[in-house]
Design a protein around this motif. Structure first.
Motif, PDB file in Angstrom:
ATOM      1  N   LEU A  21     -22.264 -15.587   6.804  1.00  0.00           N
ATOM      2  CA  LEU A  21     -22.731 -16.321   5.630  1.00  0.00           C
ATOM      3  C   LEU A  21     -24.193 -16.723   5.809  1.00  0.00           C
ATOM      4  O   LEU A  21     -24.973 -16.692   4.851  1.00  0.00           O
ATOM      5  N   GLU A  22     -24.575 -17.040   7.033  1.00  0.00           N
ATOM      6  CA  GLU A  22     -25.965 -17.409   7.312  1.00  0.00           C
ATOM      7  C   GLU A  22     -26.916 -16.247   7.016  1.00  0.00           C
ATOM      8  O   GLU A  22     -27.965 -16.441   6.394  1.00  0.00           O
ATOM      9  N   SER A  23     -26.550 -15.041   7.433  1.00  0.00           N
ATOM     10  CA  SER A  23     -27.389 -13.865   7.156  1.00  0.00           C
ATOM     11  C   SER A  23     -27.513 -13.629   5.660  1.00  0.00           C
ATOM     12  O   SER A  23     -28.601 -13.366   5.146  1.00  0.00           O
ATOM     13  N   ILE A  65     -25.713  -3.943   5.967  1.00  0.00           N
ATOM     14  CA  ILE A  65     -25.243  -4.786   4.865  1.00  0.00           C
ATOM     15  C   ILE A  65     -25.378  -4.035   3.547  1.00  0.00           C
ATOM     16  O   ILE A  65     -24.451  -3.993   2.740  1.00  0.00           O
ATOM     17  N   GLU A  66     -26.532  -3.432   3.333  1.00  0.00           N
ATOM     18  CA  GLU A  66     -26.772  -2.721   2.075  1.00  0.00           C
ATOM     19  C   GLU A  66     -25.852  -1.526   1.887  1.00  0.00           C
ATOM     20  O   GLU A  66     -25.502  -1.181   0.761  1.00  0.00           O
ATOM     21  N   THR A  67     -25.450  -0.910   2.968  1.00  0.00           N
ATOM     22  CA  THR A  67     -24.586   0.272   2.865  1.00  0.00           C
ATOM     23  C   THR A  67     -23.105  -0.063   3.012  1.00  0.00           C
ATOM     24  O   THR A  67     -22.262   0.831   3.024  1.00  0.00           O
ATOM     25  N   GLY A  68     -22.788  -1.352   3.124  1.00  0.00           N
ATOM     26  CA  GLY A  68     -21.392  -1.767   3.211  1.00  0.00           C
ATOM     27  C   GLY A  68     -20.737  -1.498   4.546  1.00  0.00           C
ATOM     28  O   GLY A  68     -19.521  -1.476   4.666  1.00  0.00           O
ATOM     29  N   ALA A 127     -14.996  -2.382  -2.654  1.00  0.00           N
ATOM     30  CA  ALA A 127     -14.765  -3.540  -1.795  1.00  0.00           C
ATOM     31  C   ALA A 127     -15.880  -4.554  -1.990  1.00  0.00           C
ATOM     32  O   ALA A 127     -17.015  -4.215  -2.319  1.00  0.00           O
ATOM     33  N   ALA A 128     -15.556  -5.808  -1.769  1.00  0.00           N
ATOM     34  CA  ALA A 128     -16.518  -6.900  -1.985  1.00  0.00           C
ATOM     35  C   ALA A 128     -17.787  -6.710  -1.160  1.00  0.00           C
ATOM     36  O   ALA A 128     -18.894  -6.909  -1.668  1.00  0.00           O
ATOM     37  N   ILE A 129     -17.645  -6.332   0.104  1.00  0.00           N
ATOM     38  CA  ILE A 129     -18.819  -6.190   0.964  1.00  0.00           C
ATOM     39  C   ILE A 129     -19.725  -5.062   0.480  1.00  0.00           C
ATOM     40  O   ILE A 129     -20.952  -5.148   0.567  1.00  0.00           O
ATOM     41  N   GLN A 130     -19.137  -4.009  -0.061  1.00  0.00           N
ATOM     42  CA  GLN A 130     -19.947  -2.921  -0.607  1.00  0.00           C
ATOM     43  C   GLN A 130     -20.687  -3.381  -1.866  1.00  0.00           C
ATOM     44  O   GLN A 130     -21.845  -3.034  -2.073  1.00  0.00           O
ATOM     45  N   LYS A 131     -20.019  -4.154  -2.688  1.00  0.00           N
ATOM     46  CA  LYS A 131     -20.639  -4.669  -3.911  1.00  0.00           C
ATOM     47  C   LYS A 131     -21.788  -5.609  -3.577  1.00  0.00           C
ATOM     48  O   LYS A 131     -22.844  -5.556  -4.208  1.00  0.00           O
ATOM     49  N   ILE A 132     -21.590  -6.468  -2.584  1.00  0.00           N
ATOM     50  CA  ILE A 132     -22.651  -7.381  -2.158  1.00  0.00           C
ATOM     51  C   ILE A 132     -23.869  -6.584  -1.683  1.00  0.00           C
ATOM     52  O   ILE A 132     -25.003  -6.870  -2.060  1.00  0.00           O
ATOM     53  N   GLY A 133     -23.624  -5.584  -0.854  1.00  0.00           N
ATOM     54  CA  GLY A 133     -24.715  -4.739  -0.356  1.00  0.00           C
ATOM     55  C   GLY A 133     -25.452  -4.043  -1.473  1.00  0.00           C
ATOM     56  O   GLY A 133     -26.684  -3.957  -1.470  1.00  0.00           O
ATOM     57  N   GLN A 134     -24.705  -3.558  -2.444  1.00  0.00           N
ATOM     58  CA  GLN A 134     -25.304  -2.869  -3.588  1.00  0.00           C
ATOM     59  C   GLN A 134     -26.184  -3.823  -4.399  1.00  0.00           C
ATOM     60  O   GLN A 134     -27.291  -3.471  -4.799  1.00  0.00           O
ATOM     61  N   LEU A 135     -25.703  -5.040  -4.617  1.00  0.00           N
ATOM     62  CA  LEU A 135     -26.483  -6.030  -5.368  1.00  0.00           C
ATOM     63  C   LEU A 135     -27.767  -6.405  -4.628  1.00  0.00           C
ATOM     64  O   LEU A 135     -28.826  -6.545  -5.243  1.00  0.00           O
ATOM     65  N   ILE A 136     -27.673  -6.556  -3.321  1.00  0.00           N
ATOM     66  CA  ILE A 136     -28.856  -6.879  -2.513  1.00  0.00           C
ATOM     67  C   ILE A 136     -29.868  -5.743  -2.593  1.00  0.00           C
ATOM     68  O   ILE A 136     -31.063  -5.970  -2.808  1.00  0.00           O
ATOM     69  N   GLY A 190     -34.272 -14.621  -4.141  1.00  0.00           N
ATOM     70  CA  GLY A 190     -34.081 -15.488  -5.300  1.00  0.00           C
ATOM     71  C   GLY A 190     -32.700 -15.352  -5.906  1.00  0.00           C
ATOM     72  O   GLY A 190     -32.527 -15.491  -7.113  1.00  0.00           O
ATOM     73  N   MET A 191     -31.715 -15.080  -5.054  1.00  0.00           N
ATOM     74  CA  MET A 191     -30.335 -14.934  -5.495  1.00  0.00           C
ATOM     75  C   MET A 191     -29.536 -16.143  -5.013  1.00  0.00           C
ATOM     76  O   MET A 191     -30.005 -16.913  -4.179  1.00  0.00           O
ATOM     77  N   GLU A 192     -28.319 -16.258  -5.528  1.00  0.00           N
ATOM     78  CA  GLU A 192     -27.459 -17.370  -5.169  1.00  0.00           C
ATOM     79  C   GLU A 192     -26.060 -16.861  -4.856  1.00  0.00           C
ATOM     80  O   GLU A 192     -25.544 -16.001  -5.562  1.00  0.00           O
ATOM     81  N   ILE A 193     -25.468 -17.415  -3.812  1.00  0.00           N
ATOM     82  CA  ILE A 193     -24.080 -17.072  -3.458  1.00  0.00           C
ATOM     83  C   ILE A 193     -23.182 -18.143  -4.060  1.00  0.00           C
ATOM     84  O   ILE A 193     -23.413 -19.331  -3.858  1.00  0.00           O
ATOM     85  N   THR A 194     -22.162 -17.704  -4.797  1.00  0.00           N
ATOM     86  CA  THR A 194     -21.220 -18.667  -5.369  1.00  0.00           C
ATOM     87  C   THR A 194     -19.798 -18.197  -5.093  1.00  0.00           C
ATOM     88  O   THR A 194     -19.537 -17.014  -4.952  1.00  0.00           O
ATOM     89  N   LEU A 195     -18.898 -19.150  -5.019  1.00  0.00           N
ATOM     90  CA  LEU A 195     -17.472 -18.875  -4.887  1.00  0.00           C
ATOM     91  C   LEU A 195     -16.784 -19.380  -6.133  1.00  0.00           C
ATOM     92  O   LEU A 195     -17.109 -20.447  -6.646  1.00  0.00           O
ATOM     93  N   GLN A 196     -15.812 -18.612  -6.604  1.00  0.00           N
ATOM     94  CA  GLN A 196     -15.063 -19.011  -7.793  1.00  0.00           C
ATOM     95  C   GLN A 196     -13.585 -18.828  -7.529  1.00  0.00           C
ATOM     96  O   GLN A 196     -13.185 -17.944  -6.775  1.00  0.00           O
ATOM     97  N   VAL A 197     -12.807 -19.642  -8.202  1.00  0.00           N
ATOM     98  CA  VAL A 197     -11.355 -19.474  -8.152  1.00  0.00           C
ATOM     99  C   VAL A 197     -11.012 -18.328  -9.102  1.00  0.00           C
ATOM    100  O   VAL A 197     -11.517 -18.272 -10.228  1.00  0.00           O
ATOM    101  N   LYS A 198     -10.168 -17.419  -8.632  1.00  0.00           N
ATOM    102  CA  LYS A 198      -9.775 -16.280  -9.455  1.00  0.00           C
ATOM    103  C   LYS A 198      -8.982 -16.750 -10.667  1.00  0.00           C
ATOM    104  O   LYS A 198      -8.193 -17.684 -10.591  1.00  0.00           O
ATOM    105  N   LYS A 199      -9.224 -16.077 -11.775  1.00  0.00           N
ATOM    106  CA  LYS A 199      -8.449 -16.353 -12.963  1.00  0.00           C
ATOM    107  C   LYS A 199      -7.149 -15.563 -12.885  1.00  0.00           C
ATOM    108  O   LYS A 199      -7.150 -14.377 -12.613  1.00  0.00           O
ATOM    109  N   VAL A 200      -6.060 -16.243 -13.082  1.00  0.00           N
ATOM    110  CA  VAL A 200      -4.753 -15.601 -12.944  1.00  0.00           C
ATOM    111  C   VAL A 200      -4.201 -15.213 -14.288  1.00  0.00           C
ATOM    112  O   VAL A 200      -4.355 -15.808 -15.276  1.00  0.00           O
TER     113      VAL A 200
END
Length: 69
Positions: free
Chosen positions: A48-50, A39-42, A2-11, A59-69
């Motif tokens: 978004l503020e946190s 957050i780290e454990t998903g 899941a996205a939230i787990q991946k974010i936590g793992q990256l952090i 020193g990381m950046e949050i970005t949004l992208q349109v999914k490639k179909v």
């Protein structure tokens, strides 16, 4: 994964690479240590503020992208 787990793992990976403890990161980002742990454990649905505070410290950046179909 899941996205939230991946974010936590990256952090967590970035924090570990920078040799910063959870307590130190929580203090620098002005968030609760329990919030950071969740957050780290998903287990949290962080604002978004946190995430912005955490990623700024790391020193990381949050970005949004349109999914490639």
């Amino acid at each position: 994964m899941a996205a939230i787990q991946k974010i936590g793992q990256l952090i967590q990976q970035r924090r570990d690479n920078m040799r910063i403890t959870q307590k130190q990161l929580a203090e620098m980002a002005d968030i609760g240590i329990n919030t950071l742990y969740k957050i780290e454990t998903g287990q949290a649905n962080p604002t978004l503020e946190s995430l912005q505070r955490i990623t700024d410290v790391l020193g990381m950046e949050i970005t949004l992208q349109v999914k490639k179909v």
